[in-house]
Design a protein around this motif. Structure first.
Motif, PDB file in Angstrom:
ATOM      1  N   VAL A 254       0.839  -1.198   0.000  1.00  0.00           N
ATOM      2  CA  VAL A 254       0.000   0.000   0.000  1.00  0.00           C
ATOM      3  C   VAL A 254       0.876   1.251   0.000  1.00  0.00           C
ATOM      4  O   VAL A 254       0.673   2.186  -0.771  1.00  0.00           O
ATOM      5  CB  VAL A 254      -0.941  -0.008   1.227  1.00  0.00           C
ATOM      6  CG1 VAL A 254      -1.586   1.361   1.411  1.00  0.00           C
ATOM      7  CG2 VAL A 254      -1.999  -1.093   1.068  1.00  0.00           C
ATOM      8  N   LEU A 255       1.884   1.225   0.850  1.00  0.00           N
ATOM      9  CA  LEU A 255       2.822   2.333   0.940  1.00  0.00           C
ATOM     10  C   LEU A 255       3.467   2.597  -0.423  1.00  0.00           C
ATOM     11  O   LEU A 255       3.551   3.732  -0.892  1.00  0.00           O
ATOM     12  CB  LEU A 255       3.911   1.949   1.948  1.00  0.00           C
ATOM     13  CG  LEU A 255       4.303   2.906   3.066  1.00  0.00           C
ATOM     14  CD1 LEU A 255       3.118   3.627   3.654  1.00  0.00           C
ATOM     15  CD2 LEU A 255       5.043   2.136   4.168  1.00  0.00           C
ATOM     16  N   ARG A 256       3.899   1.546  -1.046  1.00  0.00           N
ATOM     17  CA  ARG A 256       4.592   1.666  -2.319  1.00  0.00           C
ATOM     18  C   ARG A 256       3.668   2.266  -3.384  1.00  0.00           C
ATOM     19  O   ARG A 256       4.051   3.164  -4.130  1.00  0.00           O
ATOM     20  CB  ARG A 256       5.099   0.292  -2.766  1.00  0.00           C
ATOM     21  CG  ARG A 256       6.185   0.348  -3.801  1.00  0.00           C
ATOM     22  CD  ARG A 256       6.713  -1.051  -4.154  1.00  0.00           C
ATOM     23  NE  ARG A 256       6.833  -1.914  -2.983  1.00  0.00           N
ATOM     24  CZ  ARG A 256       6.111  -3.021  -2.784  1.00  0.00           C
ATOM     25  NH1 ARG A 256       5.224  -3.410  -3.675  1.00  0.00           N
ATOM     26  NH2 ARG A 256       6.292  -3.747  -1.702  1.00  0.00           N
ATOM     27  N   GLN A 257       2.450   1.786  -3.422  1.00  0.00           N
ATOM     28  CA  GLN A 257       1.495   2.297  -4.414  1.00  0.00           C
ATOM     29  C   GLN A 257       1.174   3.766  -4.169  1.00  0.00           C
ATOM     30  O   GLN A 257       1.054   4.549  -5.100  1.00  0.00           O
ATOM     31  CB  GLN A 257       0.206   1.468  -4.376  1.00  0.00           C
ATOM     32  CG  GLN A 257       0.366   0.033  -4.887  1.00  0.00           C
ATOM     33  CD  GLN A 257       0.549  -0.036  -6.402  1.00  0.00           C
ATOM     34  OE1 GLN A 257       0.412   0.967  -7.107  1.00  0.00           O
ATOM     35  NE2 GLN A 257       0.901  -1.226  -6.884  1.00  0.00           N
ATOM     36  N   VAL A 263       1.166  10.373  -3.515  1.00  0.00           N
ATOM     37  CA  VAL A 263       0.459  10.731  -2.285  1.00  0.00           C
ATOM     38  C   VAL A 263       1.454  10.734  -1.133  1.00  0.00           C
ATOM     39  O   VAL A 263       2.169   9.747  -0.934  1.00  0.00           O
ATOM     40  CB  VAL A 263      -0.667   9.714  -1.984  1.00  0.00           C
ATOM     41  CG1 VAL A 263      -1.326  10.049  -0.652  1.00  0.00           C
ATOM     42  CG2 VAL A 263      -1.676   9.701  -3.113  1.00  0.00           C
ATOM     43  N   ARG A 264       1.526  11.815  -0.392  1.00  0.00           N
ATOM     44  CA  ARG A 264       2.490  11.880   0.694  1.00  0.00           C
ATOM     45  C   ARG A 264       1.949  11.195   1.944  1.00  0.00           C
ATOM     46  O   ARG A 264       0.807  11.433   2.362  1.00  0.00           O
ATOM     47  CB  ARG A 264       2.843  13.331   1.008  1.00  0.00           C
ATOM     48  CG  ARG A 264       3.771  13.963  -0.048  1.00  0.00           C
ATOM     49  CD  ARG A 264       3.842  15.438   0.172  1.00  0.00           C
ATOM     50  NE  ARG A 264       2.483  15.948   0.429  1.00  0.00           N
ATOM     51  CZ  ARG A 264       2.203  17.188   0.798  1.00  0.00           C
ATOM     52  NH1 ARG A 264       3.168  18.050   0.937  1.00  0.00           N
ATOM     53  NH2 ARG A 264       0.953  17.551   1.022  1.00  0.00           N
ATOM     54  N   GLU A 268      -0.806  13.304   3.620  1.00  0.00           N
ATOM     55  CA  GLU A 268      -2.105  13.239   2.952  1.00  0.00           C
ATOM     56  C   GLU A 268      -2.875  11.977   3.315  1.00  0.00           C
ATOM     57  O   GLU A 268      -4.098  11.951   3.273  1.00  0.00           O
ATOM     58  CB  GLU A 268      -1.901  13.294   1.441  1.00  0.00           C
ATOM     59  CG  GLU A 268      -1.239  14.581   0.971  1.00  0.00           C
ATOM     60  CD  GLU A 268      -0.910  14.530  -0.511  1.00  0.00           C
ATOM     61  OE1 GLU A 268      -1.856  14.628  -1.312  1.00  0.00           O
ATOM     62  OE2 GLU A 268       0.278  14.353  -0.854  1.00  0.00           O
ATOM     63  N   MET A 269      -2.130  10.926   3.624  1.00  0.00           N
ATOM     64  CA  MET A 269      -2.785   9.656   3.933  1.00  0.00           C
ATOM     65  C   MET A 269      -1.948   8.907   4.963  1.00  0.00           C
ATOM     66  O   MET A 269      -0.735   8.780   4.803  1.00  0.00           O
ATOM     67  CB  MET A 269      -2.898   8.814   2.649  1.00  0.00           C
ATOM     68  CG  MET A 269      -3.616   7.499   2.794  1.00  0.00           C
ATOM     69  SD  MET A 269      -5.411   7.667   2.919  1.00  0.00           S
ATOM     70  CE  MET A 269      -5.849   7.996   1.203  1.00  0.00           C
TER      71      MET A 269
END
Lengths: 346, 346
Positions: A254-257, A263-264, A268-269
């Motif tokens: 998820v982090l990689r995507q 997306v930061r 941002e997330m």
DNA sequence: GTGAAAGCGCTAACAC
DNA sequence: GTGTTAGCGCTTTCAC
């Protein structure tokens, strides 16, 4: 052994008694005993473990089963801690560890009842009827390292972590940071495993308790292992400000995507995972995750198993559930202001 | 099996033939064969692996020995890659893996000749006379995962990485960054292992070749596992601008001690290690290290072993040496310009 | 004290 | 085609 007996000029039986006999029955004259010992040493005698096991009905080996046996390295360190926990208990007691290739899902009994191990630690035992049946028929004790499936009969002791509680803790952590809509992300391969399901259940319960909206259709996704669906999900401008991945490896995907989509994280997330290990520290940003004490769990399971081996399966102990904690790292932070409703301060 | 035969109303031999017999000798009428099959299924028959192994003289299991069996997790990932490599070859062929508790250094023969495995992958096999003797007497093939000790007889195939070449590459990397004095740091526990020694030898040779000064007394240290001696070494204001640790785990210790002493890496001191894995990426700063292709080495060793099991030890193959490379990460940088006068420290 | 003998569960050679 | 039998290496009862 025949050779040893011949060399020492005694019967095979005598040799056996001297070399392996238990205290009371030795009844062999000291001189003979002596010469048997020397003969054995001279001939470099090593008892045949197979024959011994067969005769004695115990092998001195414990089996470890974990499906999902791809490459361990490069993935989550969960299995390594598991391995350490098991081995750390087993070896000091002189047990060997036998690791099995993938179990035939249709006749899982084989591995457990072919006489080659005294007991089995089964990681994430599937809960199909075949496995339940196998567990019942198993001639050796089994300890499962996962939650007990609902209504499963009492043939197996389950050692697990408190998946529900762990999920709750994470939801509390995220809401305390101001997040008001959280996505729970599962992995297709593991969608139906007890662990994944109970983590989801814990997530759902915590959402209700914390008054976070929860609609199964919108707040739970099942993605492929590399979370390739994430960019498409992002395009729909979802209201979520945090993603909770069902495990650490998937959290990494998820982090990689997200990074690939620009997306930061966590500005941002926010991203969180389950299974906090050294691996979470190696990511950029480091991954906030629920920690289940897998090493302790594995140690405990192994001790339980050795106990059941020693005292019979009747000594079966009650299930044990280990509590989880949360390791806060860089990947979670305050919810972005724009997305927060007026009620939130700060 | 007796039960199965009884249930099907045939002799035990017939049952054995049908259930496990090899092609040519089946010679059982189709109806009987059929009823034997059903009986076996109904009774959940599982052949006893022990008896089968004993009779057949093969067990379908391969042993893995690595001493040094503390906790794997938290340490270098070397062993995990090793494990992956072995398992990745073994399981597809249906072999099991048996991991042994620590080997008795005085009679290492036991593990290898008690009949419980068809062969052994031995990681870092000690080169004491006992082990050499055991290797000679071993009834099953052994593949060692380390360099061949000088003049060792030809009973074992050795698979290793080019420790000398790897060290050379690292010295070249460091000198190209302007370092003119490099410390080689070894770990007390492992001081005498073939790997440690050949890495040191490679270091020394490369120093000579690159015209880097080398005095055994000043440029080689043997420290305890956590490099606790490092602060004292620093106090003596040594001229070195780079430290080359004999492995990754020890490199991590060196890094930690330097940080604790307030030495900036790589600005004031470069650090390098041996064994480049995921672990090196998890450190801060990430650790430049020599990469030995341990996974490939383990795979290769395992294939070799299975070959020798299948075709006899006479099919013994020549030793194989895998080349190393260098993974440059954050912990190495240009040598400080005015090291001597500008040295920070306290 | 000592050794002959049975048997753990299985396979393969051999006689029927 | 089929069943009887010997034996893999070991332990243990039991008669001597």
């Amino acid at each position: 052994m025949k050779d040893v007996a011949a060399e020492a000029g005694v019967s095979i039986a005598a040799a056996s008694k001297v070399l392996h006999g238990r205290g009371s029955n030795i009844r062999v004259s000291p001189e003979k005993a002596e010469s048997i010992q020397t003969a054995a040493r001279d001939l470099n005698y090593v008892p045949n473990a197979l024959a011994q096991s067969m005769r004695l009905g115990r092998t001195g080996a414990v089996g470890l089963v974990f499906e999902n046996f791809g490459r361990i390295s490069g993935g989550p360190l969960f299995y390594i801690h598991l391995f350490d926990g098991v081995v750390g208990e087993l070896f000091p007691k002189g047990y060997r560890l036998t690791v099995f290739p993938e179990v035939d899902p249709l006749s899982p009994l084989g591995i457990v009842s072919d006489g080659s191990v005294d007991g089995v630690v089964w990681c994430k035992m599937p809960e199909t009827p075949e496995f339940t049946e196998a567990a019942k028929q198993s001639p050796v004790p089994i300890i499962a390292l996962n939650s007990r499936p609902p209504e499963s009969p009492d043939h197996v002791t389950y050692v697990s972590c408190d998946n529900l509680g762990g999920s709750s803790l994470m939801v509390e952590h995220l809401t305390s940071l101001g997040h008001e809509r959280i996505l729970f992300a599962m992995e297709k391969r593991e969608e139906r495993t007890p662990d994944a399901l109970s983590r989801l259940a814990g997530f759902q319960a915590a959402c209700h308790r914390m008054r976070v909206p929860f609609e199964p259709d919108r707040d739970v996704v099942v993605w492929s292992q590399d979370a390739a669906e994430l960019p498409f999900w992002l395009k729909e401008r979802p209201p979520h400000t945090a993603i909770f991945a069902w495990n650490e490896g998937f959290g990494a995907s998820v982090l990689r995507q997200l990074l690939a989509c620009g997306v930061r994280v966590p500005d941002e997330m926010s991203v969180a995972g389950f299974d906090s290990t050294q691996f979470c520290d190696a990511l950029t940003p480091t991954l906030t995750a629920v920690r289940q004490p897998i090493l302790e769990m594995a140690s405990y399971a192994t001790r339980l198993l050795m106990e059941q081996i020693a005292f019979g399966r009747d000594s079966r102990s009650p299930d044990v559930i280990f509590p989880c904690t949360v390791d806060v790292r860089q990947s979670t932070g305050p919810a972005p202001l724009k997305r927060r409703s007026a009620s939130a301060g700060s």
